[in-house]
Enzyme design. Structure first.
Site, PDB file in Angstrom:
ATOM      1  N   SER A   1       0.825  -1.212   0.000  1.00  8.64           N
ATOM      2  CA  SER A   1       0.000   0.000   0.000  1.00  8.64           C
ATOM      3  C   SER A   1       0.863   1.267   0.000  1.00  8.64           C
ATOM      4  CB  SER A   1      -0.907   0.015   1.228  1.00  8.64           C
ATOM      5  OG  SER A   1      -1.551   1.271   1.329  1.00  8.64           O
TER       6      SER A   1
ATOM      7  N   SER B   1      -0.497   4.124   0.766  1.00  4.26           N
ATOM      8  CA  SER B   1      -1.188   5.087   1.633  1.00  4.26           C
ATOM      9  C   SER B   1      -0.318   5.639   2.764  1.00  4.26           C
ATOM     10  CB  SER B   1      -2.469   4.455   2.193  1.00  4.26           C
ATOM     11  OG  SER B   1      -3.382   4.250   1.139  1.00  4.26           O
TER      12      SER B   1
ATOM     13  N   LYS C   1     -13.931  -3.345   2.033  1.00  3.89           N
ATOM     14  CA  LYS C   1     -14.765  -2.136   1.916  1.00  3.89           C
ATOM     15  C   LYS C   1     -16.236  -2.386   2.276  1.00  3.89           C
ATOM     16  CE  LYS C   1     -11.817   0.308  -1.377  1.00  3.89           C
ATOM     17  NZ  LYS C   1     -11.746   1.064  -2.633  1.00  3.89           N
TER      18      LYS C   1
ATOM     19  N   ASN D   1     -14.376   3.360   2.248  1.00  2.00           N
ATOM     20  CA  ASN D   1     -12.910   3.312   2.187  1.00  2.00           C
ATOM     21  C   ASN D   1     -12.261   4.192   3.254  1.00  2.00           C
ATOM     22  OD1 ASN D   1     -13.166   5.918   1.213  1.00  2.00           O
ATOM     23  ND2 ASN D   1     -11.554   5.669  -0.312  1.00  2.00           N
TER      24      ASN D   1
ATOM     25  N   GLY E   1     -18.018  -2.977  -7.719  1.00  2.00           N
ATOM     26  CA  GLY E   1     -17.835  -2.038  -6.615  1.00  2.00           C
ATOM     27  C   GLY E   1     -17.138  -0.754  -7.043  1.00  2.00           C
TER      28      GLY E   1
ATOM     29  N   ASN F   1     -21.326  -2.925 -19.293  1.00  2.00           N
ATOM     30  CA  ASN F   1     -20.762  -4.035 -18.522  1.00  2.00           C
ATOM     31  C   ASN F   1     -20.934  -5.345 -19.268  1.00  2.00           C
ATOM     32  OD1 ASN F   1     -19.439  -4.851 -16.108  1.00  2.00           O
ATOM     33  ND2 ASN F   1     -21.354  -5.773 -15.374  1.00  2.00           N
TER      34      ASN F   1
ATOM     35  N   THR G   1     -21.814  -8.176 -17.904  1.00  4.66           N
ATOM     36  CA  THR G   1     -23.127  -8.647 -17.456  1.00  4.66           C
ATOM     37  C   THR G   1     -24.058  -7.442 -17.456  1.00  4.66           C
ATOM     38  OG1 THR G   1     -21.914 -10.150 -16.002  1.00  4.66           O
ATOM     39  CG2 THR G   1     -24.289  -9.944 -15.624  1.00  4.66           C
TER      40      THR G   1
ATOM     41  N   TYR H   1      -3.273   1.321 -12.077  1.00  5.40           N
ATOM     42  CA  TYR H   1      -2.035   2.025 -12.427  1.00  5.40           C
ATOM     43  C   TYR H   1      -0.865   1.067 -12.261  1.00  5.40           C
ATOM     44  CZ  TYR H   1      -1.304   2.306  -7.416  1.00  5.40           C
ATOM     45  OH  TYR H   1      -1.144   1.971  -6.114  1.00  5.40           O
TER      46      TYR H   1
ATOM     47  N   GLY I   1      -4.760   5.356 -12.884  1.00  7.96           N
ATOM     48  CA  GLY I   1      -5.469   5.598 -11.632  1.00  7.96           C
ATOM     49  C   GLY I   1      -4.621   6.159 -10.510  1.00  7.96           C
TER      50      GLY I   1
HETATM   51  P1  ATR Z   1     -14.484  -4.113  -8.323  1.00 12.81           P
HETATM   52  O1  ATR Z   1     -14.760  -3.913  -6.877  1.00 12.81           O
HETATM   53  O2  ATR Z   1     -13.037  -3.959  -8.707  1.00 12.81           O
HETATM   54  O3  ATR Z   1     -15.368  -3.332  -9.192  1.00 12.81           O
HETATM   55  P2  ATR Z   1     -16.063  -6.457  -8.832  1.00 12.81           P
HETATM   56  O4  ATR Z   1     -17.171  -5.944  -7.990  1.00 12.81           O
HETATM   57  O5  ATR Z   1     -15.685  -7.889  -8.802  1.00 12.81           O
HETATM   58  O6  ATR Z   1     -14.723  -5.675  -8.548  1.00 12.81           O
HETATM   59  O7  ATR Z   1     -16.391  -6.040 -10.348  1.00 12.81           O
HETATM   60  C1  ATR Z   1     -15.518  -6.302 -11.367  1.00 12.81           C
HETATM   61  C2  ATR Z   1     -16.026  -5.602 -12.622  1.00 12.81           C
HETATM   62  O8  ATR Z   1     -15.097  -5.867 -13.682  1.00 12.81           O
HETATM   63  C3  ATR Z   1     -17.360  -6.095 -13.107  1.00 12.81           C
HETATM   64  O9  ATR Z   1     -18.012  -5.062 -13.812  1.00 12.81           O
HETATM   65  C4  ATR Z   1     -16.958  -7.233 -14.041  1.00 12.81           C
HETATM   66  O10 ATR Z   1     -17.935  -7.573 -15.010  1.00 12.81           O
HETATM   67  P3  ATR Z   1     -19.147  -8.582 -14.647  1.00 12.81           P
HETATM   68  O11 ATR Z   1     -20.123  -7.802 -13.850  1.00 12.81           O
HETATM   69  O12 ATR Z   1     -19.655  -9.011 -15.960  1.00 12.81           O
HETATM   70  O13 ATR Z   1     -18.511  -9.709 -13.865  1.00 12.81           O
HETATM   71  C5  ATR Z   1     -15.770  -6.600 -14.717  1.00 12.81           C
HETATM   72  N1  ATR Z   1     -14.811  -7.555 -15.292  1.00 12.81           N
HETATM   73  C6  ATR Z   1     -13.987  -8.383 -14.626  1.00 12.81           C
HETATM   74  N2  ATR Z   1     -13.194  -9.072 -15.476  1.00 12.81           N
HETATM   75  C7  ATR Z   1     -13.529  -8.648 -16.717  1.00 12.81           C
HETATM   76  C8  ATR Z   1     -13.056  -8.958 -18.026  1.00 12.81           C
HETATM   77  N3  ATR Z   1     -12.088  -9.867 -18.225  1.00 12.81           N
HETATM   78  N4  ATR Z   1     -13.619  -8.315 -19.069  1.00 12.81           N
HETATM   79  C9  ATR Z   1     -14.589  -7.405 -18.873  1.00 12.81           C
HETATM   80  N5  ATR Z   1     -15.075  -7.068 -17.677  1.00 12.81           N
HETATM   81  C10 ATR Z   1     -14.558  -7.671 -16.605  1.00 12.81           C
END
Ligand code: ATR
Length: 280
Positions: free
Chosen positions: A21, A23, A72, A93, A136, A157, A159, A226, A247
């Site tokens: 970290s 921070s 978090k 956070n 998140g 997204n 999904t 980053y 970032g």
């Molecule tokens: P975070 O807290 O970092 O946002 P998370 O809640 O697990 O972590 O969410 C990850 C995000 O990255 C989600 O939007 C996920 O898409 P899904 O909702 O479809 O799972 C997206 N994500 C993760 N891996 C991905 C990939 N290889 N390609 C595209 N989107 C991805």
């Protein structure tokens, strides 16, 4: 009064893992710059023991804490009071221990907006914003972005249902003249002024498959991740003509906002950001 008579207020960052970290270095620099008497350390909490660790720190006299992956949501549950932006994010956070009150805040979105508006010099007001991801990290920045009064936020997204749920959740916070929409990665049409990668795809070296036509010369493409090298998303955006940003600025700005929540003093960030950039 000599400085030896001042007992510094204690803060820390909880995570698992936490060894890397940045921070502690960031807050030490803020403390030195502002003259605030604080100490700030890393604390590794067991995966199933965040609440105990946080309560223990408060009992030792700790005044506040930052919270990173994977705690978090635990921090959100632990807080006895939430700021509106923490409630909207559904994640915390930044904790502030005020006697029996545990205030839960979320400074990630404010940090992102500060980095875009102040550091990159790009206004969000009236702009088309494409937010990639609906987890998140994305949820944490929707409210602060909406408060900047963009013309549109399109949440794309993998999904689609998860993105649609975010749109539903934030409908009441959409300002007049702004459209909040959701869809798949292939769906956004036309050029966007701001494209923010809030997916965790970069961690695996993956690229969210957005149409190259979302980027143009005036587009700012920002990856929340980053590192020493640009992410695949930043490379793709740059190849398609966009300005790119990682970032690191968001990291420093969310820390500055947390410092303000704790101390009521807003540290300057430009020099520190340049220093951290040089050390990557
Ligand atoms: P975070 O807290 O970092 O946002 P998370 O809640 O697990 O972590 O969410 C990850 C995000 O990255 C989600 O939007 C996920 O898409 P899904 O909702 O479809 O799972 C997206 N994500 C993760 N891996 C991905 C990939 N290889 N390609 C595209 N989107 C991805």
């Amino acid at each position: 009064m000599s400085t030896q008579e001042i007992t510094p207020d204690a803060y820390c960052v909880f995570g698992n893992p936490i060894a890397h970290s940045k921070s502690p270095a960031i807050h030490a620099a803020f403390a030195q710059q502002t003259g605030e008497a604080i100490v700030y350390e890393r604390r590794l909490a067991p995966l199933d023991g965040f609440a105990l660790a946080a309560r223990g720190f408060a009992a030792e006299g700790g005044r506040g804490a930052n919270v990173t992956v994977p705690f978090k949501l635990d921090a959100c549950a632990l807080a006895t009071e939430l700021t509106p932006r923490a409630r909207a994010a559904g994640a915390v956070n930044t904790l502030r221990f005020d006697g029996d009150v545990i205030l839960g805040d979320n400074t990630d979105g404010a940090g992102l907006v500060a980095d875009i508006v102040r550091n990159a010099g790009v206004a969000v007001a009236g702009k088309r914003v494409l937010l990639l991801g609906a987890g998140g990290a994305a949820r944490g920045v929707v409210l602060p972005l909406l408060q900047e009064q963009p013309a549109e936020i399109f949440i794309a997204n993998r999904t689609v249902a998860t993105a649609a749920r975010l749109v539903e959740q934030f409908q009441d916070a959409v300002p007049a003249g702004c459209a909040l929409r959701a869809g798949g990665f292939e769906q956004p049409d036309g050029v966007f002024d701001l494209v923010i990668n809030a997916t965790s795809a970069s961690l695996a070296g993956d690229l969210p498959p957005v149409p190259p036509a979302v980027f143009a010369a005036n587009t700012l493409a920002l990856d929340m991740m980053y590192g020493a090298a640009p992410t695949v998303f930043m490379d793709f955006a740059a190849e398609n003509g966009a300005q790119v940003r990682d970032g690191l600025g968001m990291l420093v700005e969310q820390a500055a906002e947390a410092f303000y929540v704790w101390r009521g003093v807003r540290p300057a960030t430009q020099d520190l950001l340049a220093l951290l950039r040089g050390a990557l």
